[in-house]
Design a protein around this motif. Structure first.
Motif, PDB file in Angstrom:
ATOM      1  N   ALA A 188       9.796 -16.837  19.780  1.00 14.04           N
ATOM      2  CA  ALA A 188       9.758 -18.264  20.708  1.00 14.04           C
ATOM      3  C   ALA A 188      10.678 -19.156  21.175  1.00 14.04           C
ATOM      4  O   ALA A 188      10.725 -20.184  21.210  1.00 14.04           O
ATOM      5  N   GLU A 189      11.192 -19.918  19.682  1.00 14.82           N
ATOM      6  CA  GLU A 189      12.695 -20.449  20.110  1.00 14.82           C
ATOM      7  C   GLU A 189      13.893 -19.421  19.666  1.00 14.82           C
ATOM      8  O   GLU A 189      14.087 -19.012  18.661  1.00 14.82           O
ATOM      9  N   GLY A 190      14.766 -19.964  20.567  1.00 20.02           N
ATOM     10  CA  GLY A 190      16.417 -19.213  20.028  1.00 20.02           C
ATOM     11  C   GLY A 190      17.160 -19.325  21.468  1.00 20.02           C
ATOM     12  O   GLY A 190      16.698 -20.098  21.964  1.00 20.02           O
ATOM     13  N   PRO A 191      18.819 -19.298  20.857  1.00 16.00           N
ATOM     14  CA  PRO A 191      19.503 -19.627  22.280  1.00 16.00           C
ATOM     15  C   PRO A 191      18.787 -18.135  23.785  1.00 16.00           C
ATOM     16  O   PRO A 191      19.239 -17.473  23.582  1.00 16.00           O
ATOM     17  N   ASP A 192      18.220 -18.757  24.260  1.00 18.79           N
ATOM     18  CA  ASP A 192      16.871 -17.718  25.119  1.00 18.79           C
ATOM     19  C   ASP A 192      18.075 -18.364  26.615  1.00 18.79           C
ATOM     20  O   ASP A 192      18.016 -16.667  27.291  1.00 18.79           O
ATOM     21  N   ASN A 222      21.917 -19.333  13.907  1.00 17.18           N
ATOM     22  CA  ASN A 222      21.112 -20.121  14.497  1.00 17.18           C
ATOM     23  C   ASN A 222      19.841 -20.109  13.998  1.00 17.18           C
ATOM     24  O   ASN A 222      19.352 -19.689  13.132  1.00 17.18           O
ATOM     25  N   GLU A 223      18.413 -21.018  14.723  1.00 15.71           N
ATOM     26  CA  GLU A 223      17.250 -21.212  13.563  1.00 15.71           C
ATOM     27  C   GLU A 223      15.969 -20.473  14.661  1.00 15.71           C
ATOM     28  O   GLU A 223      16.276 -20.983  15.844  1.00 15.71           O
ATOM     29  N   LEU A 224      15.780 -19.680  14.379  1.00 14.46           N
ATOM     30  CA  LEU A 224      15.015 -18.845  14.924  1.00 14.46           C
ATOM     31  C   LEU A 224      13.125 -18.798  14.698  1.00 14.46           C
ATOM     32  O   LEU A 224      12.299 -19.040  13.526  1.00 14.46           O
ATOM     33  N   PHE A 235      22.554 -12.592  23.076  1.00  9.58           N
ATOM     34  CA  PHE A 235      21.669 -12.702  21.991  1.00  9.58           C
ATOM     35  C   PHE A 235      20.265 -12.010  22.989  1.00  9.58           C
ATOM     36  O   PHE A 235      19.790 -12.063  21.650  1.00  9.58           O
ATOM     37  N   VAL A 236      19.623 -12.386  24.193  1.00 11.79           N
ATOM     38  CA  VAL A 236      18.435 -11.797  24.071  1.00 11.79           C
ATOM     39  C   VAL A 236      18.570 -10.252  24.314  1.00 11.79           C
ATOM     40  O   VAL A 236      17.524  -9.195  24.352  1.00 11.79           O
ATOM     41  N   THR A 237      19.664  -9.886  24.762  1.00 12.23           N
ATOM     42  CA  THR A 237      19.716  -8.157  25.424  1.00 12.23           C
ATOM     43  C   THR A 237      19.501  -8.024  23.785  1.00 12.23           C
ATOM     44  O   THR A 237      19.273  -6.809  23.277  1.00 12.23           O
TER      45      THR A 237
END
Length: 925
Positions: A412-416, A393-395, A421-423
């Motif tokens: 700010a941007e990512g696979p939210d 991913n581009e973060l 991933f978020v954890t």
């Protein structure tokens, strides 16, 4: 002997554990736990800032049962969910270099019903304490007494699992253990009361179960102490002869120290008030030879070095410091420096000295609290937006910085939408914010994402620092100057940087990769050393001479004798160097080519690399040593025959010149440079490598450009046990733990504990060119690295040997016969087939059974630049190149034609610290 020698000399306890000095911080109630007895972050910091120069911290008493807390805000060890919080305290203390001991207790009849939800407290008998307002307790039944003893045992287990170095059994201050021994509070008529022997059964049972838990869950270095009050005022009550009687019985069962609980170390009797003789004098005069073998600790009224020395003159072996350690977190350092201290309170200084508010209000806190000034600002405050990439991913990450800290990290941007991933993002964010540095451990299973987040924070910090410098009128094009530049951030580089800093040098670490750790982070087996304290504790008889001979033999007699002698001689010191910095390698196994258990590793049996790098990075962070990541050294500057600096290129292409008198090159080997490998060893074309992609030999090239000579460049080691699809190295500690190697037909084919070159050659000679490393649940349980292999999907497991053989496509009859024959060799401790003499630890017979398919891979380059025994780089004429030092795999000559497993980790610490010392000395000159 001067005062500092008396107080700060090392001290060895009866179990062989060496304390760095005789000073302890006494266990003092802080009342700072949560309502349920769990640990607060404020409490962790309280202990962290008081650890370091004082040798050992005894953490305040923890209740072992929810009916046992004797004061508000008490912390507990009554349930497994308390372990993580207590572990934070232990880690904080260890991180500063002190030992951590946890005091455990039950308040018994001294518990206020208000503290336990209005319930009635318990005691040996239904007899209230002779104090105003004391509740009458409920007498414990015989079954409940056994249950309380079991809870003390569970508390010991939890203390071990939380990482403490020992426990102190609280048998003092009229709490439950003392209540059972007292004829005032114990008026039972069963086996737990009546006679003095019966009343002694409870404290002895608590000690017995403590020993049982230590045998089961800890190692021999675990410390067991016992605190006691020598007398009671009550009538009837405990008298001094009663105490000596009990202590003799405790000593016979085994203790590492006894702790007098007195308001003043030299207090006389509170019963016989006509006798001014200090109780410690009476104790020393009356104790038996057996009791005299147990060190005795004094507490009370120790504020200055003179107080401690007077106490030792009267017979105390160890000194516990109470209120002075609250007032002066750096008390031991102040005393060492000869300061004379006073106790008084400055009402404006609570927060500066990390004194929790509840403790601040406690009546016994009567000390001065000194100001701890804030450091200078490092950043220009603001939000910095960074774009980084992980594997998928581009973060876009927003990093908020304040003048002296990382305030926030936001995705700010990512696979939210991806919960996993978020954890993991939240976890790495928390680690960075808690440590106030991006140099923290990656999240297991989310390494790429973790490194991306760490890189974003690092980039933001660099931008902010530059912005602050520009704002303050600093010329960013002006050359920088430091005493020592360390090139490479693996184990050798980090050890060198820490040592140079500790000797007063200003240090910069330069790393071309985006993360710290180098190849060291992949190390698995351990660190070899002979004649160490940890070997002695375990009864392992070893010698430096034998270590030298086996390393020389393993290297095919090609090792440089002078370097190998320095290596062997300094190895035990290197183990202690790590231990004094909170990096304990106190479990011991063996590797191929060694006849003795001398491979030191973490006590949980985990891979040494990650543990070592975490500990070294923690020390780097503590010292605020600057690390520049994604930065290459393009040249070592050389004028008038000596090193004068380095030229750096950053990730953004910026060129920076740093002036220095000393450069330590610790960039590792060249196993990941296939072209370079094949240049020296054409036969290794096509082999996978276990090394990280930064191991390309760049440091060798840098030093060659200033005239360095090289040696043994064709000596390249292949490791026999590498999982081929991932290039993941399977630790030699698995074989050292009792595993075997079998071919596709299910047969053993060679001595698994031979040197790596010989085992590799035998695998290559197999028709299939691969083999299986086979082990059972017993081996897995003793080697934490195996869990990592299982988690990565490298392991084939089955409930039985027959099922495992069928899954692997081998003849199960042959495989079962192989196991049966090998287990017979284990039973008689002799391998009739291949002469294996080490690591015949246990039969392979405990399911589930495991196998990993392996084959050799390029692992270590023994060749590199030439150095002398002081780590000075030599030119082709074997003359010293002034200002150039090298350590680690970049160096040749130490390991000869084959490196013994476990010798590389020893190499990087031994020669890394030596290089740091030499570079710092040159800077001083």
């Amino acid at each position: 002997m001067n005062t500092n020698d008396r107080l700060f000399s090392s001290f060895t306890l009866p179990n062989g554990t060496e304390l760095k000095n005789r000073l302890f911080m006494a266990p003092m109630t802080t009342c700072t736990g949560y309502y349920d007895g769990s640990v607060t972050s404020e409490l962790v910091e309280y202990y962290r800032v008081r650890a370091g120069s004082i040798g050992t911290i005894i953490v305040e008493c923890c209740f072992i049962d929810d009916l046992g807390l004797a004061f508000p805000g008490a912390i507990g060890i009554d349930h497994d969910d308390k372990i993580p919080g207590l572990a934070k305290i232990a880690d904080a203390i260890h991180g500063e270099g002190s030992r951590a001991i946890l005091q455990i207790y039950h308040g018994g009849r001294m518990v206020d019903p208000k503290l336990i939800g209005g319930r009635t407290p318990v005691g040996p008998s239904a007899v209230a304490a002779p104090r105003e307002g004391a509740a009458t307790p409920v007498a414990l039944t015989g079954e409940e007494v056994e249950g309380i003893i079991g809870k003390f045992g569970e508390a010991v287990r939890r203390a071990i699992q939380a990482g403490f170095d020992g426990v102190e059994i609280h048998g003092a201050n009229t709490y439950l253990i003392q209540q059972f021994y007292s004829p005032n509070s114990n008026q039972r008529s069963d086996e737990w009361g009546g006679s003095r022997d019966n009343r002694a059964k409870f404290p002895l049972a608590v000690l017995d179960i403590t020993h049982k838990m230590v045998r089961q869950y800890a190692d021999d270095a675990f410390i067991i102490g016992y605190r006691f009050s020598p007398e009671e005022l009550e009538v009837p009550g405990i008298r001094f002869d009663d105490t000596l009687y009990l202590l003799e019985k405790l000593a016979a069962r085994g203790l590492d120290y006894l702790h007098f609980s007195l308001g003043a170390a030299l207090r006389p009797s509170i019963v016989n008030t006509d006798d001014p003789t200090p109780l410690i004098d009476r104790y020393c005069a009356l104790r038996s030879e057996t009791l005299a073998q147990i060190p005795i600790m004094g507490v009370g009224g120790v504020v200055n070095a003179s107080d401690a020395c007077v106490a030792m003159d009267h017979g105390y072996d160890l000194i516990a410091v109470g209120r002075a350690a609250i007032a002066y977190p750096d008390w031991a350092e102040r005393v060492r420096n000869g300061e004379t201290l006073e106790l008084f309170m400055d009402s404006t200084r609570r927060e500066a000295l990390n004194i929790p508010e509840p403790l601040w209000r406690f009546s016994l806190v009567e000390a001065m609290i000194r100001d701890m000034s804030m450091g200078e600002s490092k950043f220009k405050p603001g939000v910095f937006v960074e774009n980084v990439q992980d594997d998928a991913n581009e973060l876009v990450i927003n990093v908020t910085l304040e003048t002296d800290r990382i305030a926030d990290i936001e995705l700010a941007e990512g696979p939210d939408q991806n919960v996993e991933f978020v954890t993991s993002f939240e976890e790495i964010r928390t680690r960075i914010l808690d440590a106030n540095t991006p140099h923290v451990d990656a999240i297991t299973g989310a390494t790429s994402q973790s490194e991306a987040v760490k890189k974003a924070v690092s980039k933001a910090m660099v931008k902010s620092s530059k912005a602050l410098a520009a704002e303050e009128g600093v010329d960013l094009n002006q050359d920088r100057r430091v005493d020592v530049v360390v090139v490479g951030s693996g184990g050798a580089g980090l050890a060198a940087a820490i040592q140079a800093h500790d000797e007063g040098a200003s240090v910069l670490i330069v790393e071309k990769m985006p993360t710290i750790g180098g190849n060291t982070i992949k190390a698995s087996a351990g660190m070899n050393a002979a004649e160490t304290r940890f070997q002695r504790v375990k009864g392992i008889q070893d010698s430096k001479a034998l270590f030298y001979q086996e390393s020389l033999k393993g290297g095919g007699n090609k090792n440089n004798p002078e370097l190998l002698h320095r290596f062997v001689e300094n190895a035990p010191q290197a183990i202690e160097w790590l231990a004094t910095r909170g990096i304990m390698l106190n479990d011991i196994t063996t590797t191929g080519g060694m006849s003795i258990d001398r491979t030191h590793r973490p006590k949980d049996g985990s891979a040494v690399g990650g543990y070592l790098i975490s500990g070294l990075v923690r020390n780097v962070n503590k010292r605020n040593i600057e690390v520049m990541l994604d930065t290459s050294v393009t040249d070592i500057l050389f004028e008038n025959g000596e090193v004068t600096g380095v030229r750096l290129t950053t990730e953004e292409g910026e060129t920076i010149v740093v002036s220095t008198q000393s450069v330590i090159v610790a960039t590792g080997g060249f196993s990941a440079n296939s072209q370079m490998v094949v240049k020296y060893r054409p036969d290794l074309d096509g082999f996978v490598t276990t090394n990280h992609k930064g191991a390309t030999g760049g440091g060798i090239a840098l030093l060659e450009r200033i005239g360095a000579g090289t040696v043994d460049m064709g000596e390249i080691q292949i490791h026999p046990t590498v999982e081929q699809t991932t290039s993941y190295l399977i630790s030699e500690s698995i074989r050292g733990g009792g595993a075997i190697l079998v071919n596709q037909q299910g047969n053993r084919f060679f001595n698994e504990m031979e040197t790596r070159d010989k085992v590799s050659a035998q695998i290559i000679a197999l028709p299939e060119k691969y083999a299986y490393i086979v082990f059972d649940e017993h081996v897995r349980a003793k080697n934490k690295a195996a869990d990592e292999y299982i988690a990565k999907g490298l392991v084939t497991s089955a409930s039985s040997p027959k099922a495992l053989a069928e899954t692997l496509g081998m003849d199960y009859h042959a495989f079962l016969a192989t196991l049966e024959r090998y287990n017979g060799f284990v039973e008689k401790q002799h391998d009739d087939d291949f002469g294996r003499t080490t690591a015949l630890r246990a039969p392979i017979n405990e399911g589930p059974f495991h196998a990993i398919r392996i084959a050799p891979g390029v692992h270590h380059t023994m060749g590199g630049v030439t150095i002398n025994t002081e780590t000075c780089v030599l030119n082709k004429e074997r003359q010293v190149i002034p200002g150039a030092f090298a350590a680690g795999e970049v160096v040749g000559g130490i390991h000869g034609g084959n490196r013994i497993g476990g010798n590389a980790v020893a190499d990087i610490i031994i020669f890394g610290t030596l290089a740091g010392h030499q570079a710092a000395m040159r800077a001083k000159r």
